[in-house]
Design an enzyme around this catalytic site. Structure first.
Site, PDB file in Angstrom:
ATOM      1  N   PRO A   2       0.833  -1.174  -0.088  1.00 44.14           N
ATOM      2  CG  PRO A   2      -0.436  -1.368   1.999  1.00 44.14           C
ATOM      3  CD  PRO A   2       0.785  -1.980   1.188  1.00 44.14           C
ATOM      4  CD  GLU A   3       2.958   3.492  -4.366  1.00 42.96           C
ATOM      5  OE1 GLU A   3       3.123   4.904  -4.247  1.00 42.96           O
ATOM      6  OE2 GLU A   3       3.287   2.800  -5.162  1.00 42.96           O
ATOM      7  CE  LYS A  52       5.134   3.154   1.231  1.00 47.05           C
ATOM      8  NZ  LYS A  52       5.899   2.554   0.728  1.00 47.05           N
ATOM      9  NE  ARG A 122      13.140   5.341  13.047  1.00 50.36           N
ATOM     10  CZ  ARG A 122      12.520   5.214  14.262  1.00 50.36           C
ATOM     11  NH1 ARG A 122      12.778   5.504  15.372  1.00 50.36           N
ATOM     12  NH2 ARG A 122      11.582   4.351  14.039  1.00 50.36           N
ATOM     13  CG  ASN A 163       8.271  -0.129  -7.085  1.00 48.74           C
ATOM     14  OD1 ASN A 163       9.090   0.816  -7.295  1.00 48.74           O
ATOM     15  ND2 ASN A 163       8.128  -1.435  -7.490  1.00 48.74           N
ATOM     16  NE  ARG A 255       8.731  -3.167  -4.064  1.00 47.98           N
ATOM     17  CZ  ARG A 255       7.817  -2.452  -3.665  1.00 47.98           C
ATOM     18  NH1 ARG A 255       8.230  -1.600  -2.518  1.00 47.98           N
ATOM     19  NH2 ARG A 255       6.842  -2.396  -4.250  1.00 47.98           N
TER      20      ARG A 255
END
Ligand code: ZN
Length: 266
Positions: A2-3, A52, A122, A163, A255
């Site tokens: 999932p993006e 995410k 982060r 991706n 990827r």
């Protein structure tokens, strides 16, 4: 995977379903029993996504529920009555009308306010959050010898880009994914950031990633068919929509990377 737009949609769906309601929480699989016990019987206050990551806030609890779906996680809502849980349900949240089940997530935990601050510190700016500061991403990119294709996937540079957006945004910017960050100009980055915001907002609205302009699709009328949604992502060997060159692929940072060697010259 999932993006970011998927997580923001999920946060919104959770808010619509749960806000103001008292939840019953359980961990049928047994891996989140203590956490579920702390959530059980509390009122849901809100949900939000950052990159995410998904966070839930509950009344009277300073810790937040933190979920990362990882590659295979699902957090799905259904209408009551809830059946006997089947398989590895890490967390089940129930109201009188609905129930949600979390399966396959890489993270499901309660985190303290300092832990949450540390986690967010982060992460790079999330293009879907109001007030996101692209300057923080730019300062990382402009100093880096790492390729822009890899940098866009680093969650500590930009939070939420995956991706599909990576490949499509680079094509639309006509940037070779192999170009080192330090050779990307500020104007190129600024244009790319605003394109990412536009594309991800559209993805959040509709739930699908469509990056092609109508004139570049095989079928130009009506909504974009699935095979017409992308310029390069998963189009290895197919002719580029702009120039006809076969789309290329290679593995970068574990990827698949897709690009057009003519439109995105090195
Ligand atoms: Zn091309």
């Amino acid at each position: 995977v999932p993006e970011g737009h998927t997580l923001h949609r999920l946060a919104r769906a959770n808010r619509l379903l749960l806000t103001g309601k008292v939840v019953r929480a359980s961990s049928p699989q047994g891996r989140f029993v203590e956490g579920a016990a702390l959530l059980n019987g509390r009122q849901f206050i809100s949900a939000e996504a950052y990159g995410k990551h998904l966070f839930h806030r509950y009344e009277g609890l300073s810790d937040r529920l933190h979920i990362h779906l990882g590659l295979y996680g699902k957090f799905l809502a259904h209408a009551q009555p809830a059946p006997v849980p089947i398989g590895a349900v890490r967390l089940r949240l129930e109201t009188d009308t609905d129930y949600l089940e979390l399966r396959g997530a890489t993270q499901c935990e309660l985190i303290t306010p300092p832990e949450r601050r540390e986690l967010l510190a982060r992460l790079g700016p999330d293009p879907l959050r109001p007030g996101a500061d692209p300057e923080r991403a730019w300062q990382r990119i402009r100093r880096s010898k790492t390729s822009i294709g890899q940098l866009l996937m680093n969650q500590d540079v930009l939070a939420g880009v995956g991706n599909v957006y990576r490949a499509e945004v680079l094509f639309r910017a006509q940037l070779a994914p192999h170009r080192p960050g330090q050779e990307v100009t500020e104007a190129e980055f600024t244009a790319m950031w605003s394109d990412i915001v536009t594309l991800m907002r559209a993805g959040m609205r509709t739930g699908v990633i469509v990056t092609t302009l109508r004139g570049d699709r095989d079928r130009r009328s009506g909504p974009a068919r699935p095979e017409d949604r992308h310029y390069v992502y998963r189009r290895t060997g197919l002719p580029c929509r702009r120039c006809g060159t076969p789309i290329r692929t290679e593995v970068l940072a574990t990827r698949n990377l897709f690009w057009c060697p003519t439109c995105q010259p090195r």
